[in-house]
Enzyme design. Structure first.
Site, PDB file in Angstrom:
ATOM      1  N   ASP A   9      -4.665 -20.651 -14.929  1.00  0.00           N
ATOM      2  CA  ASP A   9      -5.661 -19.623 -15.234  1.00  0.00           C
ATOM      3  C   ASP A   9      -7.059 -20.228 -15.334  1.00  0.00           C
ATOM      4  O   ASP A   9      -7.234 -21.286 -15.941  1.00  0.00           O
ATOM      5  CB  ASP A   9      -5.303 -19.027 -16.606  1.00  0.00           C
ATOM      6  CG  ASP A   9      -5.426 -17.531 -16.626  1.00  0.00           C
ATOM      7  OD1 ASP A   9      -5.617 -16.938 -15.555  1.00  0.00           O
ATOM      8  OD2 ASP A   9      -5.317 -16.956 -17.722  1.00  0.00           O
TER       9      ASP A   9
ATOM     10  N   GLY B 240       0.836  -1.210   0.000  1.00  0.00           N
ATOM     11  CA  GLY B 240       0.000   0.000   0.000  1.00  0.00           C
ATOM     12  C   GLY B 240       0.865   1.252   0.000  1.00  0.00           C
ATOM     13  O   GLY B 240       2.088   1.183   0.163  1.00  0.00           O
TER      14      GLY B 240
ATOM     15  N   ARG C 297     -14.159 -12.666 -17.281  1.00  0.00           N
ATOM     16  CA  ARG C 297     -14.042 -12.320 -15.866  1.00  0.00           C
ATOM     17  C   ARG C 297     -15.246 -11.465 -15.477  1.00  0.00           C
ATOM     18  O   ARG C 297     -15.826 -10.769 -16.312  1.00  0.00           O
ATOM     19  CB  ARG C 297     -12.749 -11.523 -15.591  1.00  0.00           C
ATOM     20  CG  ARG C 297     -11.464 -12.349 -15.726  1.00  0.00           C
ATOM     21  CD  ARG C 297     -11.363 -13.437 -14.662  1.00  0.00           C
ATOM     22  NE  ARG C 297     -10.127 -14.215 -14.734  1.00  0.00           N
ATOM     23  CZ  ARG C 297      -9.948 -15.301 -15.494  1.00  0.00           C
ATOM     24  NH1 ARG C 297     -10.919 -15.736 -16.274  1.00  0.00           N
ATOM     25  NH2 ARG C 297      -8.799 -15.961 -15.458  1.00  0.00           N
TER      26      ARG C 297
ATOM     27  N   SER D 238     -12.545 -14.066  -1.263  1.00  0.00           N
ATOM     28  CA  SER D 238     -12.263 -14.027  -2.702  1.00  0.00           C
ATOM     29  C   SER D 238     -13.031 -15.117  -3.449  1.00  0.00           C
ATOM     30  O   SER D 238     -13.297 -16.203  -2.896  1.00  0.00           O
ATOM     31  CB  SER D 238     -10.762 -14.264  -2.898  1.00  0.00           C
ATOM     32  OG  SER D 238     -10.477 -14.556  -4.244  1.00  0.00           O
TER      33      SER D 238
ATOM     34  N   TYR E   7      -3.704 -19.428  -1.983  1.00  0.00           N
ATOM     35  CA  TYR E   7      -4.408 -18.180  -1.678  1.00  0.00           C
ATOM     36  C   TYR E   7      -5.885 -18.461  -1.364  1.00  0.00           C
ATOM     37  O   TYR E   7      -6.422 -18.021  -0.339  1.00  0.00           O
ATOM     38  CB  TYR E   7      -4.255 -17.241  -2.877  1.00  0.00           C
ATOM     39  CG  TYR E   7      -5.003 -15.944  -2.775  1.00  0.00           C
ATOM     40  CD1 TYR E   7      -4.481 -14.865  -2.064  1.00  0.00           C
ATOM     41  CD2 TYR E   7      -6.239 -15.776  -3.409  1.00  0.00           C
ATOM     42  CE1 TYR E   7      -5.169 -13.662  -1.979  1.00  0.00           C
ATOM     43  CE2 TYR E   7      -6.921 -14.574  -3.332  1.00  0.00           C
ATOM     44  CZ  TYR E   7      -6.388 -13.533  -2.622  1.00  0.00           C
ATOM     45  OH  TYR E   7      -7.069 -12.341  -2.540  1.00  0.00           O
TER      46      TYR E   7
ATOM     47  N   PHE F  76      -2.725 -13.283 -22.461  1.00  0.00           N
ATOM     48  CA  PHE F  76      -2.347 -14.679 -22.193  1.00  0.00           C
ATOM     49  C   PHE F  76      -3.515 -15.570 -22.602  1.00  0.00           C
ATOM     50  O   PHE F  76      -4.581 -15.496 -22.005  1.00  0.00           O
ATOM     51  CB  PHE F  76      -2.000 -14.875 -20.715  1.00  0.00           C
ATOM     52  CG  PHE F  76      -0.838 -14.033 -20.271  1.00  0.00           C
ATOM     53  CD1 PHE F  76       0.412 -14.182 -20.867  1.00  0.00           C
ATOM     54  CD2 PHE F  76      -0.986 -13.073 -19.281  1.00  0.00           C
ATOM     55  CE1 PHE F  76       1.492 -13.400 -20.469  1.00  0.00           C
ATOM     56  CE2 PHE F  76       0.091 -12.290 -18.870  1.00  0.00           C
ATOM     57  CZ  PHE F  76       1.336 -12.446 -19.467  1.00  0.00           C
TER      58      PHE F  76
ATOM     59  N   ARG G 277      -1.754 -18.489 -19.067  1.00  0.00           N
ATOM     60  CA  ARG G 277      -1.037 -18.638 -17.800  1.00  0.00           C
ATOM     61  C   ARG G 277      -1.378 -19.968 -17.136  1.00  0.00           C
ATOM     62  O   ARG G 277      -2.547 -20.376 -17.149  1.00  0.00           O
ATOM     63  CB  ARG G 277      -1.479 -17.555 -16.819  1.00  0.00           C
ATOM     64  CG  ARG G 277      -0.746 -16.271 -16.901  1.00  0.00           C
ATOM     65  CD  ARG G 277      -1.296 -15.422 -15.768  1.00  0.00           C
ATOM     66  NE  ARG G 277      -0.854 -14.065 -15.826  1.00  0.00           N
ATOM     67  CZ  ARG G 277      -1.391 -13.085 -15.117  1.00  0.00           C
ATOM     68  NH1 ARG G 277      -2.407 -13.323 -14.303  1.00  0.00           N
ATOM     69  NH2 ARG G 277      -0.930 -11.866 -15.203  1.00  0.00           N
TER      70      ARG G 277
HETATM   71  C1  UD2 Z   1      -8.345 -12.770  -9.805  1.00  0.00           C
HETATM   72  C2  UD2 Z   1      -7.767 -12.003  -8.631  1.00  0.00           C
HETATM   73  C3  UD2 Z   1      -7.112 -12.936  -7.655  1.00  0.00           C
HETATM   74  C4  UD2 Z   1      -8.039 -14.061  -7.226  1.00  0.00           C
HETATM   75  C5  UD2 Z   1      -8.599 -14.753  -8.481  1.00  0.00           C
HETATM   76  C6  UD2 Z   1      -9.652 -15.760  -8.081  1.00  0.00           C
HETATM   77  C7  UD2 Z   1      -7.105  -9.793  -9.416  1.00  0.00           C
HETATM   78  C8  UD2 Z   1      -5.965  -8.911  -9.794  1.00  0.00           C
HETATM   79  N1  UD2 Z   1      -6.783 -11.063  -9.108  1.00  0.00           N
HETATM   80  O1  UD2 Z   1      -7.293 -13.361 -10.586  1.00  0.00           O
HETATM   81  O2  UD2 Z   1      -6.693 -12.217  -6.492  1.00  0.00           O
HETATM   82  O3  UD2 Z   1      -9.087 -13.531  -6.426  1.00  0.00           O
HETATM   83  O4  UD2 Z   1      -9.215 -13.790  -9.368  1.00  0.00           O
HETATM   84  O5  UD2 Z   1     -10.045 -16.506  -9.169  1.00  0.00           O
HETATM   85  O6  UD2 Z   1      -8.247  -9.388  -9.348  1.00  0.00           O
HETATM   86  N2  UD2 Z   1      -4.094 -11.321 -18.320  1.00  0.00           N
HETATM   87  C9  UD2 Z   1      -3.581 -11.045 -19.579  1.00  0.00           C
HETATM   88  N3  UD2 Z   1      -2.582 -10.118 -19.677  1.00  0.00           N
HETATM   89  C10 UD2 Z   1      -2.076  -9.461 -18.595  1.00  0.00           C
HETATM   90  C11 UD2 Z   1      -2.618  -9.742 -17.305  1.00  0.00           C
HETATM   91  C12 UD2 Z   1      -3.623 -10.678 -17.204  1.00  0.00           C
HETATM   92  O7  UD2 Z   1      -3.996 -11.627 -20.579  1.00  0.00           O
HETATM   93  O8  UD2 Z   1      -1.170  -8.617 -18.775  1.00  0.00           O
HETATM   94  C13 UD2 Z   1      -5.185 -12.310 -18.209  1.00  0.00           C
HETATM   95  C14 UD2 Z   1      -4.909 -13.421 -17.215  1.00  0.00           C
HETATM   96  O9  UD2 Z   1      -4.132 -14.436 -17.801  1.00  0.00           O
HETATM   97  C15 UD2 Z   1      -6.342 -13.851 -16.883  1.00  0.00           C
HETATM   98  C16 UD2 Z   1      -7.144 -12.539 -16.954  1.00  0.00           C
HETATM   99  O10 UD2 Z   1      -6.327 -11.639 -17.703  1.00  0.00           O
HETATM  100  O11 UD2 Z   1      -6.837 -14.739 -17.851  1.00  0.00           O
HETATM  101  C17 UD2 Z   1      -7.424 -11.929 -15.597  1.00  0.00           C
HETATM  102  O12 UD2 Z   1      -6.187 -11.873 -14.871  1.00  0.00           O
HETATM  103  P1  UD2 Z   1      -6.041 -11.081 -13.488  1.00  0.00           P
HETATM  104  O13 UD2 Z   1      -4.640 -11.274 -13.045  1.00  0.00           O
HETATM  105  O14 UD2 Z   1      -6.548  -9.699 -13.646  1.00  0.00           O
HETATM  106  O15 UD2 Z   1      -7.062 -11.787 -12.502  1.00  0.00           O
HETATM  107  P2  UD2 Z   1      -7.392 -13.343 -12.168  1.00  0.00           P
HETATM  108  O16 UD2 Z   1      -8.801 -13.575 -12.623  1.00  0.00           O
HETATM  109  O17 UD2 Z   1      -6.342 -14.236 -12.689  1.00  0.00           O
END
Ligand code: UD2
Length: 321
Positions: free
Chosen positions: A286, A46, A224, A132, A156, A217, A283
């Site tokens: 994912d 933070g 989402r 979460s 997590y 990725f 990823r």
């Molecule tokens: C989210 C939460 C995590 C957890 C999880 C539970 C966030 C930041 N993270 O992870 O804490 O609660 O949900 O399921 O809210 N991506 C790209 N390019 C990038 C970055 C991300 O393509 O530069 C993709 C990533 O591979 C994924 C999607 O975007 O498919 C969302 O990624 P994220 O890191 O924002 O959040 P997530 O859903 O993995």
């Protein structure tokens, strides 16, 4: 005595993780409601910049402290005597939690226990916890309701679930109402795009502002459930300060699935001539689709994700809100 604990006005609120992304918006929303707020944060991720508005209020105080420092946390609770505590401090990165399971347990489980125990020794009536969507794991029954069995697939998510389990009995044992809010993909101003913890929207948004290509990725068709941080902050504040709301478990989500390609379209309508995205391997670990059912939070907490996706993306283009 126990009955008295659950009635009456909630005016003093402690916020852990106050200098973080969600914590700082929560402090702002509490102060706007006229509450007296003390924020705790170890400033590991933070920043005091996030609290610039809050620090202008006489009714706000800040302590740099770590939730794992048991005696310091007990002292801060004893000094402040909060009516409610909002526990947001955490190790918030899924991959870092995976690589450091002991740290994840220490911060995301023992830290919760320390905060809950300190609260229970004061007259604290309500505790709100940042859980979460990670507790559900890879369920195919979308949209996910709170009745869906939990099956976390990472450290997590397991720690968040363990924290929920240790908090829920406090209602009977200490007459302190626990509310566990399962956040889906929260986005908005103050989400640091430089951080490895950051969400895809802040990373993509910053790249577009700088005229750089984003990296997708996978194929970009993953979905989402994105929810704007100020809507989340209002639900957190209501859960902490409305003395008649029942505790329990609630999804905080929009109920709408957005693909990454739709996110890119929304950004392209604001930033013209953005470079073509780069596509890389999906990823590890994912989720393909994540979508929550917000009905319970709407019916009981009065929560609505009022900020539309297009509006939220537009608001992100104005920094430091
Ligand atoms: C989210 C939460 C995590 C957890 C999880 C539970 C966030 C930041 N993270 O992870 O804490 O609660 O949900 O399921 O809210 N991506 C790209 N390019 C990038 C970055 C991300 O393509 O530069 C993709 C990533 O591979 C994924 C999607 O975007 O498919 C969302 O990624 P994220 O890191 O924002 O959040 P997530 O859903 O993995």
């Amino acid at each position: 005595m126990e009955d008295q604990k659950n009635t009456g006005e909630i005016s003093r609120v402690m916020v852990t993780g106050a200098a973080g992304f969600i914590g700082s918006h929560t402090c702002d929303a509490l102060l706007q409601k006229g509450k007296t707020v003390t924020g705790i944060d170890n400033l590991s991720t933070g920043s005091l910049d996030n609290l610039a508005d809050a620090l202008r209020h006489d009714t706000f105080s800040f302590h740099q402290a770590d939730i794992c420092e048991t005696s310091l946390i007990a002292k801060l609770f004893n000094d402040f005597q909060p009516d409610a505590v909002i526990h947001l401090a955490a190790l918030v990165s899924v991959p870092i939690a995976e690589e450091n399971p002991d740290e994840n347990d220490r911060i995301n489980v023992l830290g919760t226990k320390t905060v809950a125990q300190a609260a229970s020794t004061c007259a604290t009536k309500r505790i709100v916890f940042a859980s979460s969507a990670a507790v559900y794991g890879n369920s195919e029954h979308l949209p996910l309701s709170e009745a869906e069995p939990t099956n976390p697939i990472n450290q997590y998510g397991k720690a968040k679930l363990e924290s929920e389990s240790l908090l829920l009995p406090y209602e009977k044992s200490h007459a302190m109402i626990p509310t566990c809010l399962r956040f889906f993909n929260v986005y908005g101003p103050r989400q640091d795009p430089d951080s490895p913890y950051s969400g895809v929207i802040s990373i993509f948004s910053r790249a577009c502002i700088q005229g750089e290509p984003v990296t997708v990725f996978g194929d970009g068709h993953q979905t989402r459930d994105f929810v704007f941080v100020k809507d989340i902050a209002h639900a957190v504040v209501a859960s902490a300060t409305n003395p008649i709301l029942p505790g329990g478990i609630y999804n905080l989500c929009s109920g709408t699935g957005i693909t990454l390609l739709e996110l890119l379209d929304a950004l392209a309508s604001i930033h013209h001539d953005i470079p073509a995205p780069l596509f890389k391997e999906k990823r590890e670990g994912d989720l393909r689709h994540s979508l929550g059912d917000p009905s319970r939070a709407r019916e009981i907490l009065g929560f609505t994700a009022t900020t539309s996706f297009a509006e939220g993306i537009r608001k992100l283009q104005t920094p430091n809100q």
